[in-house]
Enzyme design. Structure first.
Site, PDB file in Angstrom:
ATOM      1  N   THR A  44       0.859  -1.196   0.000  1.00 49.89           N
ATOM      2  CA  THR A  44       0.000   0.000   0.000  1.00 49.89           C
ATOM      3  C   THR A  44       0.891   1.241   0.000  1.00 49.89           C
ATOM      4  O   THR A  44       1.972   1.217   0.587  1.00 49.89           O
ATOM      5  CB  THR A  44      -0.861  -0.023   1.284  1.00 49.89           C
ATOM      6  OG1 THR A  44      -1.795  -1.090   1.159  1.00 49.89           O
ATOM      7  CG2 THR A  44      -1.604   1.281   1.522  1.00 49.89           C
ATOM      8  N   ARG A  99     -15.004  -6.569   0.458  1.00 49.57           N
ATOM      9  CA  ARG A  99     -14.234  -6.068   1.610  1.00 49.57           C
ATOM     10  C   ARG A  99     -13.547  -4.727   1.299  1.00 49.57           C
ATOM     11  O   ARG A  99     -12.968  -4.537   0.251  1.00 49.57           O
ATOM     12  CB  ARG A  99     -13.175  -7.114   1.970  1.00 49.57           C
ATOM     13  CG  ARG A  99     -12.290  -6.763   3.153  1.00 49.57           C
ATOM     14  CD  ARG A  99     -10.966  -6.158   2.737  1.00 49.57           C
ATOM     15  NE  ARG A  99     -10.085  -5.954   3.894  1.00 49.57           N
ATOM     16  CZ  ARG A  99      -9.024  -5.145   3.875  1.00 49.57           C
ATOM     17  NH1 ARG A  99      -8.714  -4.476   2.798  1.00 49.57           N
ATOM     18  NH2 ARG A  99      -8.279  -5.008   4.950  1.00 49.57           N
ATOM     19  N   VAL A 100     -13.642  -3.794   2.230  1.00 51.40           N
ATOM     20  CA  VAL A 100     -12.914  -2.527   2.133  1.00 51.40           C
ATOM     21  C   VAL A 100     -12.092  -2.380   3.405  1.00 51.40           C
ATOM     22  O   VAL A 100     -12.577  -2.668   4.505  1.00 51.40           O
ATOM     23  CB  VAL A 100     -13.889  -1.331   1.990  1.00 51.40           C
ATOM     24  CG1 VAL A 100     -13.116  -0.018   1.987  1.00 51.40           C
ATOM     25  CG2 VAL A 100     -14.718  -1.457   0.714  1.00 51.40           C
ATOM     26  N   ASP A 121      -8.934  -0.072   5.703  1.00 58.24           N
ATOM     27  CA  ASP A 121      -8.857   1.226   6.380  1.00 58.24           C
ATOM     28  C   ASP A 121      -8.428   2.366   5.461  1.00 58.24           C
ATOM     29  O   ASP A 121      -8.766   3.522   5.709  1.00 58.24           O
ATOM     30  CB  ASP A 121      -7.841   1.136   7.522  1.00 58.24           C
ATOM     31  CG  ASP A 121      -6.449   0.775   6.996  1.00 58.24           C
ATOM     32  OD1 ASP A 121      -6.349  -0.149   6.168  1.00 58.24           O
ATOM     33  OD2 ASP A 121      -5.471   1.427   7.394  1.00 58.24           O
ATOM     34  N   THR A 177      -0.745   1.912   7.086  1.00 57.72           N
ATOM     35  CA  THR A 177      -0.672   0.686   6.286  1.00 57.72           C
ATOM     36  C   THR A 177      -0.584  -0.513   7.221  1.00 57.72           C
ATOM     37  O   THR A 177       0.066  -0.442   8.264  1.00 57.72           O
ATOM     38  CB  THR A 177       0.536   0.701   5.323  1.00 57.72           C
ATOM     39  OG1 THR A 177       0.631  -0.584   4.682  1.00 57.72           O
ATOM     40  CG2 THR A 177       1.844   0.997   6.027  1.00 57.72           C
ATOM     41  N   GLY A 178      -1.241  -1.592   6.844  1.00 61.02           N
ATOM     42  CA  GLY A 178      -1.248  -2.784   7.687  1.00 61.02           C
ATOM     43  C   GLY A 178      -2.567  -3.497   7.504  1.00 61.02           C
ATOM     44  O   GLY A 178      -3.332  -3.158   6.592  1.00 61.02           O
ATOM     45  N   THR A 179      -2.844  -4.461   8.337  1.00 65.37           N
ATOM     46  CA  THR A 179      -4.115  -5.191   8.209  1.00 65.37           C
ATOM     47  C   THR A 179      -5.252  -4.260   8.618  1.00 65.37           C
ATOM     48  O   THR A 179      -5.441  -3.943   9.800  1.00 65.37           O
ATOM     49  CB  THR A 179      -4.078  -6.470   9.055  1.00 65.37           C
ATOM     50  OG1 THR A 179      -2.901  -7.198   8.685  1.00 65.37           O
ATOM     51  CG2 THR A 179      -5.297  -7.334   8.779  1.00 65.37           C
ATOM     52  N   GLY A 180      -6.006  -3.828   7.602  1.00 65.92           N
ATOM     53  CA  GLY A 180      -6.952  -2.732   7.769  1.00 65.92           C
ATOM     54  C   GLY A 180      -8.004  -2.940   8.842  1.00 65.92           C
ATOM     55  O   GLY A 180      -8.451  -1.975   9.467  1.00 65.92           O
TER      56      GLY A 180
HETATM   57  N1  ASP Z   1      -4.328  -1.302   4.960  1.00 71.12           N
HETATM   58  C1  ASP Z   1      -4.582  -1.944   3.700  1.00 71.12           C
HETATM   59  C2  ASP Z   1      -5.925  -2.625   3.774  1.00 71.12           C
HETATM   60  O1  ASP Z   1      -6.217  -3.237   4.772  1.00 71.12           O
HETATM   61  C3  ASP Z   1      -3.547  -2.947   3.304  1.00 71.12           C
HETATM   62  C4  ASP Z   1      -2.104  -2.574   3.557  1.00 71.12           C
HETATM   63  O2  ASP Z   1      -1.822  -1.487   4.027  1.00 71.12           O
HETATM   64  O3  ASP Z   1      -1.211  -3.394   3.262  1.00 71.12           O
HETATM   65  O4  ASP Z   1      -6.655  -2.591   2.822  1.00 71.12           O
END
Ligand code: ASP
Length: 353
Positions: A217, A245-246, A248, A268-271
């Site tokens: 991301t 799915r959407v 963050d 960024t990360g697991t939204g």
């Molecule tokens: N945050 C993003 C999402 O969950 C994915 C990511 O940042 O790697 O869609």
């Protein structure tokens, strides 16, 4: 009816407030950007790939710096930099985005202007070459903040943005990674997308690098010489996502937030974890209401709150007085920063400054 006294007080108060706000402005521009966080390990990255990431981050940073250096606005710098990263197949945004389980690239993006608190966001778009520009168009050319799916694609045409065939976003690396994940999860493999290049041989396909978590991301926060901060984020979301799915990234307050009263943040990360903690807004609230330094606020949310619910990822942040911060709890986060007159700093692993 307002009395002369109350009017005068209003004038005096607003000039006091303006002076106070301006005294905390640096007058210099600054930028921080990220290219995703995750299990990014030295041992799994060859020298050529690592150099390519560092070069891409630097190139995008420099594009934003050029805008700010000629007195441009933070919103313009962010859009310029993120468009470059969206075109770069290394990152999970625009071309090179991860695939949803149904075999489509479903793109999300958001932008927020800290000077006005105006924002625009899109989710699940499939035909706009630069989703970040579409997010900005939602802010500037529609009465709304958040558009999703076919409606967002339709608005994109109306806004005059560049349209592409969905296969434009296809990359072999992401496709092979999707297939691997779906097989592992016992889910059906969708047909190879129409318009994709001919499939590689089995041996070639196996050579495509696939990482445990498909990061990449992109996001950027910027401060311009007028003291205005802004934030932008663009992503393909998480690999093999289902059911519309959407994450963050396009949610104002979760993955993206900006206010001149506090700071600008891109996550960024697991939204799913970032949504529950409204991470971006919480970092700014700690600055605004508790007087935290920016780094302290970012660390509090990432290393305490996010860690407490076992979330993974990170943030970048910038404040109107020129403070810059990044914080992440993963082995790596692609990142770069630059303040006017300073030196470019690029990092990937968690043992780098
Ligand atoms: N945050 C993003 C999402 O969950 C994915 C990511 O940042 O790697 O869609």
């Amino acid at each position: 009816m307002k009395t002369v006294h109350s009017l005068l007080c209003g004038v005096i108060m607003s000039s006091v407030l303006t002076a106070a706000a301006q005294s905390s402005r640096s007058g210099h521009w600054a930028i921080v950007l990220h290219g995703g966080a995750g299990v990014i390990k030295r041992s799994e990255m060859d020298a050529k790939t690592e150099a390519a990431y560092r070069a891409s981050l630097t190139r995008a940073l420099e594009a934003g710096a050029q805008v700010l250096n000629r007195g441009g606005a933070s919103m313009d710098a962010i859009e310029a930099s993120i468009r470059i990263l969206e075109d770069d197949p290394l990152f999970n945004a625009g071309r090179g985005a991860v695939f949803a389980a149904d075999g489509r690239n479903e793109l999300d993006a958001a932008m927020m202007d800290g000077a006005t608190l105006r924002a625009g966001a899109v989710a699940d778009v499939t035909r706009t070459r630069h989703p970040i520009s579409l997010a900005r168009a939602v802010m500037e050319k529609s009465p709304h903040v958040f558009l999703v799916g076919p409606g967002a694609d339709q608005f994109s045409v109306y806004a005059g943005l560049e349209q592409v065939d969905p296969s434009f976003f296809f990359t072999e690396r992401r496709w092979q990674a999707l297939i691997k994940q779906l097989k592992k999860e016992g889910l059906p493999i969708p047909p190879r997308p129409k318009g994709a290049p001919p499939p590689p041989t089995k041996a070639q396909a196996e050579l495509e690098p696939a990482h445990a978590r498909e990061y990449g991301t992109v996001g950027m926060v910027a401060l311009d010489r007028s003291g205005d901060v802004a934030a932008g984020t663009s992503t393909g979301g998480t690999q093999a996502k289902r059911w519309g799915r959407v994450g963050d990234s396009p949610l104002i307050g979760a993955g993206t937030y900006a206010s001149n009263q506090s700071c600008a943040v891109s996550a960024t990360g697991t939204g799913e974890y970032f949504i529950r903690l409204t991470v971006a807004r919480t970092v700014c609230a700690l600055v605004q209401y508790k007087g935290y330094k920016l780094q302290q606020a970012a660390d509090e949310v990432i290393h305490k709150e996010l860690a407490a619910i076992h979330g993974d990822g990170g943030v970048i942040a910038i404040a109107p007085d020129g403070q810059m911060a990044w914080s992440f709890n993963t082995p790596g986060m692609f990142r770069a920063k630059l303040a006017e007159g300073g030196k470019v700093q690029v990092g990937i692993y968690n043992d780098e400054p």
